[in-house]
Design a protein around this motif. Structure first.
Motif, short mmCIF file in Angstrom:
data_model
loop_
_atom_site.label_atom_id
_atom_site.label_comp_id
_atom_site.label_asym_id
_atom_site.label_seq_id
_atom_site.Cartn_x
_atom_site.Cartn_y
_atom_site.Cartn_z
N LEU A 119 0.84 -1.20 0.00
CA LEU A 119 0.00 0.00 0.00
C LEU A 119 0.88 1.25 0.00
N TYR A 127 -5.61 4.06 -5.83
CA TYR A 127 -6.15 3.64 -4.52
C TYR A 127 -7.35 2.69 -4.58
N ALA A 150 -6.33 -0.81 -4.42
CA ALA A 150 -5.81 -1.26 -3.12
C ALA A 150 -6.95 -1.55 -2.15
N PHE A 206 -7.77 -1.23 6.58
CA PHE A 206 -7.22 -2.28 5.72
C PHE A 206 -6.80 -3.47 6.57
N TYR A 250 1.38 -4.31 -5.80
CA TYR A 250 0.64 -3.52 -6.81
C TYR A 250 1.57 -3.27 -7.99
#
Lengths: 788, 260
Positions: B86, B117, B120, B160, B168
């Motif tokens: 992240l 974002y 994520a 999260f 990512y």
């Protein structure tokens, strides 16, 4: 070892101090007392008939001073075109009117319909949105070939078609070229597009009009590469203001790349409106407006054929190009695909016959004009791509094929009307080969393949005609202007010097390089010399900066003026030393008499010129100020060899530039550091064209790449560290400095080597791809590899 | 820019009250909204800045989850490191100016189809906490620039779950450097999630075929030759639908390989 601060020294750019500390004076930094602001209402359709423009609601809105429409410009000249091309049949090109504000029709998205002048910019924008335009939308003409079919919608109703001209060059060679191609042992053909680009200088355009009621004089502050040209064009052809009543000032300018050569509607509007409302009027383009109103670049669709004999000698070249003019003729647009393109089709090679056909086409898009390189990148790209393809088809080494066909004897008269005065193409290729470790390429390719990448090496040469240009020659070719340059050298009483030049610096570093030349000639410190440019009021009539011409033409004018100064100063020195003028020498800022210990300092001679108590007044006038105009006898011909090595990711199609090397022959060099910087910047723009930049319209004429969200400018991490070599030097034979100019070389020379390298990489991976149009974007590479 | 009123409340409650005005608009980092205003493409009656609300700031890590205040900048998330994938994502959004102004709450509420974002949040199975409720990511994203947020509802935090492995991979659109295709892969207690941004005409989505394949074999090899169908993928200047579909496969494999 060059003299400190003299010719050949890498003196740091003195202008950077103010640019980098926020002390520059750009046009938008200028605010004239009492100024009003203008907002243009621009067309949001590409083609339409204006049925009515109702400004009544808008006129009553807060702060509105006056609203102008096309009707206000009836009877006033339109924007002129500075170059007339004669077509294959001896007829002049079709030349449409280009009103300051649209009259009757709009012809591209961004075409200005009305202009609101208000107390504040926000008020002007508010009122512009309140103007009601009744517009009948017409089908847009976007594709050049479709624009030329019978019955196509016409961009200009009063012209016979959308064809501006059909140009043949050299027309007399046409049959010989056809014959040579018919009888050739091998013909390589390539069809390609040199895509449209947006110049995007960091500083958007600005114009401020100011009218002095007391004197009747108008002043225009503008972001221009050539204020004298703007004064002449706008004064004589648009607004009818004589030069002595019109001053044009182009102060610090944040990049131009060609797009600030041309005379634009906004300049004429602000000058006109300032007088009409008796208030200064300011316009600053937003970036969005720049995308819709700055002249764009390139946009050629070309078919090129290269004929070779059984020994791989080039025997003929034939090209057919469609060149997009956009909706109107921008100032020098007609010259770009013709005289700046056709004349370079010989490249570095001794091809005996060449025929170039160019069809210039009007479309409902933003006008197209010169952009860094202007015509020469288009010529270089097609030629160097087709040679590469020929080498592959014939199974010969691409460098060997080029070397075999190089022009090696000078002067060389090409079959396309120009004469190369000097050059050494094997010399620059040798310099390139010393940089690129070609022998190690196989190992580098193997290393790339080991990590799943394809590696390619691309080579190309280039030649350009710059130092633009001999006035008489360009006059014969259709230029409606001379292309000399001017300088006034003013020596002050205590020895300091101001050079007022008609050249204009908008990033080139003239304020540093020009003093280096004077310092070398007189033997004084460069800090004693100041350069003034950009204001028609205190510089002699000059044609400005473009076409890599400033040092070759403007620098030469300065040398001529300085020679006059030195000659007069020697007369004064001879008088002071009671010696014969012929015996006086100037060295290190001291005049001396050969064979004696007599000497007099530069400063004492200057003082004598202005305090002429002991002075030969019967022979010469007091004062020490001279002007020279210099008109070159030929273009200059910088040339070089470039190479690019790339890695291609076969899964994504992404191209990474591993290395880039450039060997240029610029003749003599004033400041090697600045020359390196010019080459770096040019290559950056060339890589931008090769991999990233693309100006795209949809079939309604809407600009799809209208902001930096979709128009990909190169960034620092898109380009490699460059290797450059300027050791191969064949000085220009016809200007006093032996210089050739370096501003455009990088942009001209770099795109083909990038694309050649990508094709080489794909071929090495077994992909039968022989061309990808620029920009060679990841999606295009992937599509080519996958036949998608 | 059109004229507007401006308020800068110091509590979420005051912000919610301020947003009840007609055509009021919340302003967080402003990295999308301000350029939109400058181009006169939006004309809110009032901007309600969330920048003065202390309770929207900060990152807390408590065992299994990381909770990030909605007003936390990308730069702060990048520097945090509680969930390395992240933080890496946040550290590659835009440029330093964007990262020092833009916020996670602003990005999720805007739900740009090419923003990083959303992938994520969806990939990690985050929970979006608002002033009124909690919304799981699977319910939050509802198409281009569309979310489950009600009018005047404010994201206050994003929670999260910490993954066992995550990564990512972004393939940048050459001009904007938004994601032409971005894929967030996370392996957690509840299995593998693959969230894709930039590619679909419907915005961020989960690639369920890849999740199934990776569920039994978390390796790039499990996805050999796989790509989602091109139907419904975005086709534009920068790439065709087929190209984007290919990139989803490539980026997913690379994300899995990098997640380890």
């Amino acid at each position: 070892m060059p003299m400190d601060g003299g010719i050949g020294a890498s003196t740091k750019r003195r202008e950077d101090v103010r640019f980098l500390t926020g002390a520059g004076n750009y046009t938008d930094d200028i605010n004239v007392n009492g100024q009003a602001y203008v907002a243009f209402l621009r067309s949001d359709v590409a083609h339409g008939k204006i049925k009515s423009v109702d400004t009544s609601d808008a006129a009553g809105m807060p702060g509105v001073i006056r609203i102008f429409t096309g009707a206000d410009f009836e009877g006033i000249g339109g924007l002129p075109c500075g170059w007339q091309v004669t077509d294959r049949h001896g007829e002049p090109m079709q030349e449409p009117a280009h009103p300051v504000l649209a009259q009757g029709k709009v012809r591209h998205v961004g075409d200005p319909i009305a202009a609101v002048v208000a107390e504040t910019l926000e008020q002007a924008k508010d009122a512009a949105e309140a103007i009601e335009v009744d517009l009948e939308e017409l089908p847009a003409v976007v594709d050049m070939k479709a624009a030329l079919v019978d019955g196509a919608v016409k961009v200009h109703d009063d012209l016979t078609s959308n064809l501006c001209y059909d140009w043949g060059f050299v027309e007399e060679n046409r049959d010989a070229v056809d014959q040579a191609i018919k009888s050739a042992a091998h013909v390589t053909t390539l069809e390609l597009r040199n895509q449209r680009l947006v110049a995007n200088p960091m500083e958007p355009r600005v114009a401020i009009g100011d009218f002095n009621r007391a004197t009747g004089e108008s002043t225009l502050y503008t972001t221009s590469q050539n204020p004298h040209v703007i004064r002449l064009l706008m004064g004589a052809f648009v607004l009818g203001i004589p030069e002595h009543k019109l001053r044009v000032v182009a102060p610090d300018v944040g990049g131009g790349f060609g797009s600030k050569i041309f005379h634009y509607a906004e300049e004429a509007f602000c000058t006109f409106a300032a007088k009409a409302i008796n208030r200064p009027v300011k316009w600053t383009a937003s970036r969005s407006e720049a995308f819709l109103s700055d002249a764009q670049g390139r946009d050629h669709v070309t078919k090129i054929e290269l004929a070779l004999d059984a020994d791989n000698n080039f025997t003929a070249i034939r090209t057919e190009t469609y060149a997009n003019m956009g909706a109107y003729l921008s100032t020098f647009a007609p010259s770009v695909p013709t005289w700046l393109h056709g004349t370079l089709m010989a490249g570095n090679y001794k091809t005996p016959v060449i025929y170039v056909n160019v069809k210039a086409v009007f479309t409902n898009t933003v006008p197209v004009d010169a952009y860094r390189g202007a015509g020469r990148p288009e010529a270089t790209f097609q030629l160097e791509r087709v040679i590469d393809k020929a080498a592959r088809e014939l199974g010969v080494d691409p460098i060997a094929l080029r070397r075999q066909n190089f022009v090696t004897e000078f002067p060389y008269a090409t079959p396309v009307a120009v004469e190369y005065d000097t050059g050494d193409y094997n010399g620059t290729m040798d310099a390139l080969e010393r940089m690129i470790d070609r022998d190690g390429f196989a190992a580098r390719r193997a290393a790339s393949e080991a990590k799943g990448k394809l590696r390619g090496l691309g080579i190309n040469c280039y030649i350009e005609a710059c130092g633009i240009a001999p006035s008489q020659l360009v006059g014969q070719l259709g230029a409606r202007a001379g292309l000399y340059e001017s300088a006034t050298v003013r020596v002050n009483a205590t020895g300091g010097i101001v050079v007022m030049t008609g050249s204009h610096s908008h990033g080139q570093g003239h304020e540093t390089t020009f003093p280096q030349v004077i310092a070398e000639m007189i033997g004084i410190d460069a800090s004693m010399v100041e350069i003034e440019h950009g204001d028609t009021q205190n510089t002699p009539m000059g044609m400005g900066t473009y076409g890599s011409r400033s040092i070759a033409v403007g620098g030469s004018a300065m040398v001529r003026a300085a020679e006059k100064i030195i000659a007069k100063a020697k007369k004064i020195a001879a008088h002071l030393m009671e010696a014969a003028e012929a015996d006086v020498e100037l060295k290190d800022g001291q005049f001396s008499v050969a064979g004696t210990d007599k000497s007099v300092a530069w400063g004492d001679v200057c003082l004598a010129a202005y305090v002429p108590h002991n002075y030969p007044l019967e022979e010469i006038e007091p004062g020490l100020e001279e002007t020279a105009f210099y008109d070159p006898s030929n273009f200059t011909y910088p040339a070089g060899a470039y190479s690019c090595e790339v890695e291609v990711d076969p899964e994504t199609g992404k191209v990474e530039i591993c290395s880039f090397a450039a060997a240029d022959d610029f003749g003599n060099i004033i400041n090697p550091m600045i020359v390196d910087g010019q080459v770096h910047g040019g290559i950056g723009q060339g890589i931008g064209q090769a991999l990233l930049e693309n100006c795209v319209y949809d079939d309604q004429g809407q600009l799809l790449s209208a902001s930096f969200m979709d128009y990909a400018m190169p960034r620092a991490d898109d380009v490699p560290f460059y290797e450059v070599d300027h050791s191969s030097r064949t000085p220009c034979t016809h200007n006093p400095l032996g210089v050739k100019g370096c501003g455009e070389a990088g942009a001209i020379g770099s795109p083909p080597s990038v694309v050649n390298a990508v094709i080489d990489a794909l071929q090495s991976g077994g992909h039968d791809v022989d061309h990808i149009d620029m920009p060679v974007s990841p999606s295009r590479v992937w599509a080519a590899m996958n036949n998608a | 820019m059109y004229a507007f009123d401006f308020e800068r409340p110091s509590t979420v409650a005051d912000a919610v009250a301020a947003l009840s005005a007609e055509d009021a608009q919340a302003l967080s980092g402003g990295q999308t909204l301000i350029p939109t205003l400058k181009q006169r493409l939006a004309s809110p009656s009032k901007l309600v800045s969330l920048g003065g609300i202390a309770e929207l700031q900060g990152i807390t890590s408590d065992g299994d989850a990381v909770t990030i205040g909605a007003g936390t900048t990308h730069a702060a998330v990048a520097a945090d490191g509680s969930i390395p994938a992240l933080s890496a994502l946040a550290g590659n959004i835009g440029d330093p100016a964007v990262r020092n102004r833009g916020t996670i709450g602003g990005s999720l509420a805007n739900n740009d189809p090419a923003a990083c974002y959303p992938s994520a949040a969806l990939g990690l199975g985050a929970t979006i906490v608002t002033n009124a409720r909690e919304i799981v990511a699977d319910d939050f994203f509802q198409g281009l620039f569309t979310t489950a947020l009600d009018e005047g509802e404010i994201i206050t935090a994003v929670r999260f779950p910490k993954p066992q492995a995550a990564n990512y991979q972004k393939f940048e659109q050459p001009a904007s450097r938004f994601a032409l295709v971005g894929v967030f892969v996370a392996k957690g207690a509840d299995g593998v999630r693959v969230a894709v941004t930039g590619a679909s005409e419907d915005g961020v989505f989960r690639w369920s075929e890849a999740e199934a394949a990776l569920g039994s074999n978390f390796s790039a090899g499990a996805l050999d030759g796989m790509a989602p169908p091109a139907d419904g993928m975005i086709s534009d200047l920068h790439g065709s639908a087929a190209y984007r579909a290919n990139l989803v496969g490539v980026m997913t494999r690379r994300a899995v390989a990098a997640a380890g």
